[in-house]
Design an enzyme around this catalytic site. Structure first.
Site, PDB file in Angstrom:
ATOM      1  N   HIS A   1      39.052 -45.970  21.183  1.00  0.00           N
ATOM      2  CA  HIS A   1      38.711 -45.096  22.519  1.00  0.00           C
ATOM      3  C   HIS A   1      37.316 -44.300  22.230  1.00  0.00           C
ATOM      4  O   HIS A   1      36.671 -43.966  22.971  1.00  0.00           O
ATOM      5  CB  HIS A   1      39.972 -44.291  22.599  1.00  0.00           C
ATOM      6  CG  HIS A   1      41.147 -44.987  23.209  1.00  0.00           C
ATOM      7  ND1 HIS A   1      41.087 -45.917  24.300  1.00  0.00           N
ATOM      8  CD2 HIS A   1      42.282 -45.024  22.980  1.00  0.00           C
ATOM      9  CE1 HIS A   1      42.413 -46.518  24.542  1.00  0.00           C
ATOM     10  NE2 HIS A   1      43.035 -46.010  23.702  1.00  0.00           N
TER      11      HIS A   1
ATOM     12  N   LEU B   1      21.556 -39.887  39.426  1.00  0.00           N
ATOM     13  CA  LEU B   1      22.887 -40.858  39.275  1.00  0.00           C
ATOM     14  C   LEU B   1      24.120 -39.823  39.734  1.00  0.00           C
ATOM     15  O   LEU B   1      24.060 -38.616  39.078  1.00  0.00           O
ATOM     16  CB  LEU B   1      22.981 -41.363  38.112  1.00  0.00           C
ATOM     17  CG  LEU B   1      24.176 -42.349  38.005  1.00  0.00           C
ATOM     18  CD1 LEU B   1      24.178 -43.506  38.627  1.00  0.00           C
ATOM     19  CD2 LEU B   1      24.743 -42.466  36.588  1.00  0.00           C
TER      20      LEU B   1
ATOM     21  N   THR C   1      46.566 -43.311  36.681  1.00  0.00           N
ATOM     22  CA  THR C   1      47.923 -42.881  36.966  1.00  0.00           C
ATOM     23  C   THR C   1      48.911 -43.218  36.062  1.00  0.00           C
ATOM     24  O   THR C   1      50.142 -42.738  36.047  1.00  0.00           O
ATOM     25  CB  THR C   1      48.160 -42.645  38.430  1.00  0.00           C
ATOM     26  OG1 THR C   1      48.082 -44.020  38.951  1.00  0.00           O
ATOM     27  CG2 THR C   1      47.533 -41.786  39.490  1.00  0.00           C
TER      28      THR C   1
ATOM     29  N   GLU D   1      31.550 -57.197  45.196  1.00  0.00           N
ATOM     30  CA  GLU D   1      31.477 -58.549  44.068  1.00  0.00           C
ATOM     31  C   GLU D   1      32.042 -58.133  42.856  1.00  0.00           C
ATOM     32  O   GLU D   1      31.785 -57.018  42.294  1.00  0.00           O
ATOM     33  CB  GLU D   1      29.874 -58.671  43.961  1.00  0.00           C
ATOM     34  CG  GLU D   1      29.070 -59.271  45.306  1.00  0.00           C
ATOM     35  CD  GLU D   1      29.882 -60.443  45.985  1.00  0.00           C
ATOM     36  OE1 GLU D   1      30.105 -61.164  45.279  1.00  0.00           O
ATOM     37  OE2 GLU D   1      29.503 -60.278  47.383  1.00  0.00           O
TER      38      GLU D   1
ATOM     39  N   ASP E   1      38.012 -52.057  29.700  1.00  0.00           N
ATOM     40  CA  ASP E   1      39.245 -52.353  29.220  1.00  0.00           C
ATOM     41  C   ASP E   1      38.874 -53.115  27.825  1.00  0.00           C
ATOM     42  O   ASP E   1      37.858 -53.601  27.476  1.00  0.00           O
ATOM     43  CB  ASP E   1      40.098 -53.649  30.014  1.00  0.00           C
ATOM     44  CG  ASP E   1      41.157 -53.755  29.454  1.00  0.00           C
ATOM     45  OD1 ASP E   1      41.974 -52.782  28.892  1.00  0.00           O
ATOM     46  OD2 ASP E   1      41.914 -54.819  30.042  1.00  0.00           O
TER      47      ASP E   1
HETATM   48  C1  FPP Z   1      41.247 -49.422  28.129  1.00  0.00           C
HETATM   49  O1  FPP Z   1      41.397 -49.945  26.676  1.00  0.00           O
HETATM   50  C2  FPP Z   1      40.609 -48.111  28.193  1.00  0.00           C
HETATM   51  C3  FPP Z   1      41.504 -46.883  28.440  1.00  0.00           C
HETATM   52  C4  FPP Z   1      42.762 -46.625  28.393  1.00  0.00           C
HETATM   53  C5  FPP Z   1      40.495 -46.082  29.357  1.00  0.00           C
HETATM   54  C6  FPP Z   1      39.040 -45.898  29.049  1.00  0.00           C
HETATM   55  C7  FPP Z   1      38.844 -44.762  27.939  1.00  0.00           C
HETATM   56  C8  FPP Z   1      37.631 -44.688  27.232  1.00  0.00           C
HETATM   57  C9  FPP Z   1      36.400 -45.516  27.501  1.00  0.00           C
HETATM   58  C10 FPP Z   1      37.434 -43.871  26.351  1.00  0.00           C
HETATM   59  C11 FPP Z   1      37.655 -42.461  26.840  1.00  0.00           C
HETATM   60  C12 FPP Z   1      36.600 -42.072  27.901  1.00  0.00           C
HETATM   61  C13 FPP Z   1      35.800 -40.986  28.116  1.00  0.00           C
HETATM   62  C14 FPP Z   1      34.922 -40.772  29.150  1.00  0.00           C
HETATM   63  C15 FPP Z   1      35.772 -40.108  26.830  1.00  0.00           C
HETATM   64  P1  FPP Z   1      42.877 -50.404  26.389  1.00  0.00           P
HETATM   65  O2  FPP Z   1      43.478 -49.148  25.524  1.00  0.00           O
HETATM   66  O3  FPP Z   1      43.805 -50.840  27.795  1.00  0.00           O
HETATM   67  O4  FPP Z   1      42.398 -51.716  25.277  1.00  0.00           O
HETATM   68  P2  FPP Z   1      43.328 -52.935  25.295  1.00  0.00           P
HETATM   69  O5  FPP Z   1      43.500 -53.516  26.538  1.00  0.00           O
HETATM   70  O6  FPP Z   1      42.576 -53.631  24.289  1.00  0.00           O
HETATM   71  O7  FPP Z   1      44.612 -52.389  24.711  1.00  0.00           O
END
Ligand code: FPP
Length: 226
Positions: A30, A125, A60, A192, A13
């Protein structure tokens, strides 16, 4: 204490906030986040105690985000899964997606299936990306499959019917919030939980190792007494 972080799961996150703090578009976060996926996966592939890494890449509920952000995430996934094949092969990493993949475009489904197939023989892994994944959705799909099969219910059977049969040992959430957000609800029963304020684009193998070292000092009782 002899804890092994066999299965690490991460809620990644903070991409959006990281980008916005620099006056950039959320998509930039991202993009940087996908580079961190690569570095953390590679680190775990070389870690003698980690067998499985499950990363929450798209929930989802993430379809509710603005259309442009969802489209960007789909393209980023497609790019990542295509471009990173050498990372998986060099690291002997087996790719095992979890989630309901049927909602993705035919071309993204094909790319996901191709990486799964191309890394099927890898013995190191197991890296799972949770894609269109929700813990409740996973349980509902497993319950429906068991109902259709009309088999007697047992803990083992439910676990094996879920997308992921392996319990999580260590769950990490970056970005400062303290919640599970519908991630691996069954598998985290005795995990944990570690929370860090670090935003995902700034998360490093060094911080992961520090968390692993703290995890190894925890006394895990699994409901019993020691
Ligand atoms: C949360 O950040 C992240 C996501 C929505 C999903 C995770 C996506 C990635 C790490 C990038 C794509 C992954 C791959 C494997 C190509 P957020 O947008 O919720 O951040 P915020 O809480 O600061 O708004």
């Amino acid at each position: 204490m002899n804890n092994h972080p066999n299965h690490i799961a991460i809620i990644m996150d903070g991409n959006g906030r990281w980008a916005e703090a620099q006056g950039k578009n959320r998509t930039y976060g991202h993009e940087k986040g996908s580079e961190v996926v690569r570095s953390i996966t590679t680190y775990c592939a070389h870690h003698p105690e980690v067998d499985r890494l499950t990363l929450y890449a798209f929930s989802t509920e993430n379809w509710k985000r603005p259309k442009l952000e969802v489209e960007f995430l789909m393209k980023l996934l497609q790019k990542y899964l295509t471009k990173e094949l050498p990372t998986y092969l060099e690291g002997n990493i087996r790719f095992q997606p979890i989630g309901d993949l049927s909602s993705f475009s035919a071309s993204l489904q094909k790319t996901i299936a191709e990486l799964k197939e191309a890394t099927h023989h890898c013995t190191g892994l197991i890296q799972s990306l949770a894609l269109n994944y929700g813990g409740r959705d996973e349980i509902i799909r497993a319950a429906a499959a068991l109902q259709a099969a009309q088999t007697p219910i047992s803990l083992e059977l439910i676990a094996q019917t879920l997308d992921c049969a392996t319990d999580v040992d260590l769950l990490i959430r970056t970005g400062g919030d303290h919640r599970l957000s519908n991630f691996l609800l069954w598998q985290t029963a005795y995990a944990e939980l570690f929370f860090t304020n670090t935003l995902w684009p700034e998360f490093t193998p060094d911080e992961l190792e520090k968390i692993i070292q703290k995890f190894k000092k925890v006394e895990r009782r699994f409901g019993g007494l020691h």
